[in-house]
Motif scaffolding. Sequence first.
Motif, PDB file in Angstrom:
ATOM      1  N   LEU A   1     -37.091  79.034  63.626  1.00  0.00           N
ATOM      2  CA  LEU A   1     -35.971  78.790  64.541  1.00  0.00           C
ATOM      3  C   LEU A   1     -35.252  80.088  64.890  1.00  0.00           C
ATOM      4  O   LEU A   1     -34.883  80.325  66.047  1.00  0.00           O
ATOM      5  N   ASN A   2     -35.084  80.956  63.878  1.00  0.00           N
ATOM      6  CA  ASN A   2     -34.449  82.252  64.150  1.00  0.00           C
ATOM      7  C   ASN A   2     -35.274  83.063  65.142  1.00  0.00           C
ATOM      8  O   ASN A   2     -34.737  83.672  66.066  1.00  0.00           O
TER       9      ASN A   2
ATOM     10  N   TYR B   1     -32.565  80.891  67.827  1.00  0.00           N
ATOM     11  CA  TYR B   1     -31.488  79.994  67.409  1.00  0.00           C
ATOM     12  C   TYR B   1     -30.683  80.588  66.265  1.00  0.00           C
ATOM     13  O   TYR B   1     -31.201  81.329  65.431  1.00  0.00           O
ATOM     14  N   ARG B   2     -29.424  80.201  66.238  1.00  0.00           N
ATOM     15  CA  ARG B   2     -28.551  80.474  65.104  1.00  0.00           C
ATOM     16  C   ARG B   2     -28.572  79.198  64.278  1.00  0.00           C
ATOM     17  O   ARG B   2     -28.241  78.132  64.790  1.00  0.00           O
ATOM     18  N   CYS B   3     -29.001  79.271  63.007  1.00  0.00           N
ATOM     19  CA  CYS B   3     -29.172  78.046  62.211  1.00  0.00           C
ATOM     20  C   CYS B   3     -27.903  77.668  61.456  1.00  0.00           C
ATOM     21  O   CYS B   3     -27.270  78.516  60.826  1.00  0.00           O
TER      22      CYS B   3
ATOM     23  N   ARG C   1     -25.289  82.264  71.415  1.00  0.00           N
ATOM     24  CA  ARG C   1     -26.646  81.909  70.974  1.00  0.00           C
ATOM     25  C   ARG C   1     -26.749  80.407  70.748  1.00  0.00           C
ATOM     26  O   ARG C   1     -25.826  79.805  70.191  1.00  0.00           O
ATOM     27  N   PRO C   2     -27.860  79.794  71.140  1.00  0.00           N
ATOM     28  CA  PRO C   2     -27.985  78.354  70.908  1.00  0.00           C
ATOM     29  C   PRO C   2     -28.039  78.041  69.414  1.00  0.00           C
ATOM     30  O   PRO C   2     -28.530  78.841  68.612  1.00  0.00           O
ATOM     31  N   LEU C   3     -27.537  76.877  69.063  1.00  0.00           N
ATOM     32  CA  LEU C   3     -27.496  76.447  67.669  1.00  0.00           C
ATOM     33  C   LEU C   3     -28.701  75.583  67.330  1.00  0.00           C
ATOM     34  O   LEU C   3     -29.143  74.780  68.146  1.00  0.00           O
ATOM     35  N   ALA C   4     -29.208  75.749  66.110  1.00  0.00           N
ATOM     36  CA  ALA C   4     -30.159  74.791  65.550  1.00  0.00           C
ATOM     37  C   ALA C   4     -29.491  74.199  64.317  1.00  0.00           C
ATOM     38  O   ALA C   4     -29.089  74.937  63.420  1.00  0.00           O
TER      39      ALA C   4
ATOM     40  N   GLY D   1     -27.973  74.137  74.378  1.00  0.00           N
ATOM     41  CA  GLY D   1     -29.108  74.723  73.678  1.00  0.00           C
ATOM     42  C   GLY D   1     -29.355  74.131  72.304  1.00  0.00           C
ATOM     43  O   GLY D   1     -30.189  74.621  71.551  1.00  0.00           O
ATOM     44  N   LEU D   2     -28.629  73.072  71.943  1.00  0.00           N
ATOM     45  CA  LEU D   2     -28.674  72.583  70.562  1.00  0.00           C
ATOM     46  C   LEU D   2     -30.047  72.029  70.179  1.00  0.00           C
ATOM     47  O   LEU D   2     -30.598  71.180  70.873  1.00  0.00           O
ATOM     48  N   PHE D   3     -30.570  72.524  69.070  1.00  0.00           N
ATOM     49  CA  PHE D   3     -31.839  72.041  68.508  1.00  0.00           C
ATOM     50  C   PHE D   3     -31.502  71.236  67.264  1.00  0.00           C
ATOM     51  O   PHE D   3     -30.814  71.712  66.363  1.00  0.00           O
TER      52      PHE D   3
END
Lengths: 277, 369
Positions: B19-20, B24-26, B113-116, B150-152
């Motif tokens: 994911l990184n 994504y920012r986890c 940055r999109p979040l995961a 952008g949320l995963f």
Amino acid sequence: MTDPYLPREAEILERVDEAGSIFSLRLALTDPRARADYAFAPGQFNMVYLFGVGEVPISVVRLRGEDADFAHTIRPVGRVTRAMAELRAGDRLGIRGPFGRGWPLELAEGGDVVVITGGLGCAPAVTVVHHVLANRERFGRLVIMQGVKHSDDLIWAEQYARWREAPDTRVLLAADQARPGWTGQQGLITTLFDQAEFDRGRATVMMCGPEPMMVASARRLVDDGVEAGRIWLSMERNMQCAAGHCGHCQFGPRFVCRDGPVFHYPEVAGLLGVRGF
Amino acid sequence: MSIYGFLHRSALKQLPECLNEAGYRCIGPRVREGAVTFGELTSIDDLPRGVGDEQRPAHYRLGEREDERLFAWAVGPQGLKSWLFTPRETLWRSRRDDDGRLYFETGSPADDRPLAAIGVRACDLAALRLQDAHFLEREPDPGYRKRRAGLFLVAVDCTHPAETCFCHSTGDGPACESGFDLALHELDDGFIVHAGSEAGERVAARLPLLPVGEEQEAARRDQQRAAIDAQQRALPGRNLRDALFANLDHERWQAVAERCLSCANCTSVCPTCFCHSHEEVPDLDGRTSEHLRQWDSCFTEGHSYIHGIVIRAETPERYRQWLTHKLGSWHDQYGRSGCVGCGRCITWCPVGIDLTEEATVICAEAGDD
């Protein structure tokens, strides 16, 4: 995407002191294109922002009916409106809006129009009167009923006198407590209903003011044979975002800022007057 | 055919790495101040390994487990909500010049940055759908939309519901059925992984997945069954709107208000509560000012303030507003109840008021399903 939260700058063109501490501000957006494009429907409101102090929802009106731009009539009662009492011509405000659903003026065409107001509730309804008078041939009789707690609270006495002279228009005033010399009725607004001549079957009623007054008026009208579906009213609740997001203005399932502030009486009749809603 | 396979426990560390790498920012569950809440994840070691919980009305304690499980606990006080609908956010900044002219600019989110989010439970997925309906339909909220876009979502089936959980009765859990990019089901030695979107497929394709064996399938079914059977609480129906509004004068409102502190803990931990207030914070220089929004609650006096009047001055009115909205008006507003059965309001109520019990008493004679 436009940001529904971002105010636009407006300049105060004129300040008018009304009765007591009440004052009106005539405003124009300072951006020429925004000013030219600004349009509102009678019954809508703006969020009015005072720099460094905060925002309040206030009904949009035209000061004398025919002016360009728009105006707000304000009674200093809260933190923000008290600070606004210091404003003068030339000062700047932020404006978001107009927001919400206004009066059903097209639906009212062809029949009598009854405007019932109480207290400062007259401000949103003034735009209805202006609209009917500006398009006189489209409507039947115009009956304006205004109730105040004390006869000294009546603002726009000259305006009522002027409306009294308008074609096919009746103005009825009531004061719960009246000073000697008061020419209106003494008592609650419903005491005016017997004098009001209008077609109970085809009139459209538009109300604005304290909720107990609107509840009593609506019930009385229905008893008199007015269909609940021909009654409309403007509501007030705490409004902070004006986008249906912040949750403060909820009235049962309705968001007053977005679904109102003008409601069809049957939409809200169930909870109207119920303490706590 | 969507990707479906078994990921060995030792290989889970590759998930945040994938994911990184994808930008994504986890975030995920971490133990902080004695509770499991969502925080930034730097590696899989940040997850609450071998942590269990004990929840009941007005009670929450973490404890140690004798296994290596990462998700063997029920939801803590905060899940996803605060990451999308932030507790405090600048909506705009204004500036006044020497001539009194005003200038406005939009407040901007700190990190684009999109979040995961790893470890989202079924109740919180349901709550997310409701927050989406509130903040994105009709008038989209710019900040929420940006963070949501952008949320995963890496969901996890709930295998250890708390005593306060009742998601089975609201139809929202304990298993995750939709609304995720990847879903995990934790077993002793690893995870059954299931992709639920194209973005999820792309990430899953990079994980060393093995075929899912018959025993693993059986273990999963057993755990899912047990998670349902473990739930002791239930609401008396999925649509209580008419029953609640028919009982606005019920004596229970007064009785519950005698215990309720009007503290707003329930609305703060509720994953669907959306109320927020606006606040103006002028700078001391007199030239700039910020307009903020922050979480608010229908249990505060200010919530119903209007030009000198407080519409809900008393606690019975506030509790009734909360319950008639949550379990009633939500049906009109968003087509379903606003309760997803997470049980947080029960656990975190300092006097242990149980919403399922209050609703059951108030709706005693009505309530359909």
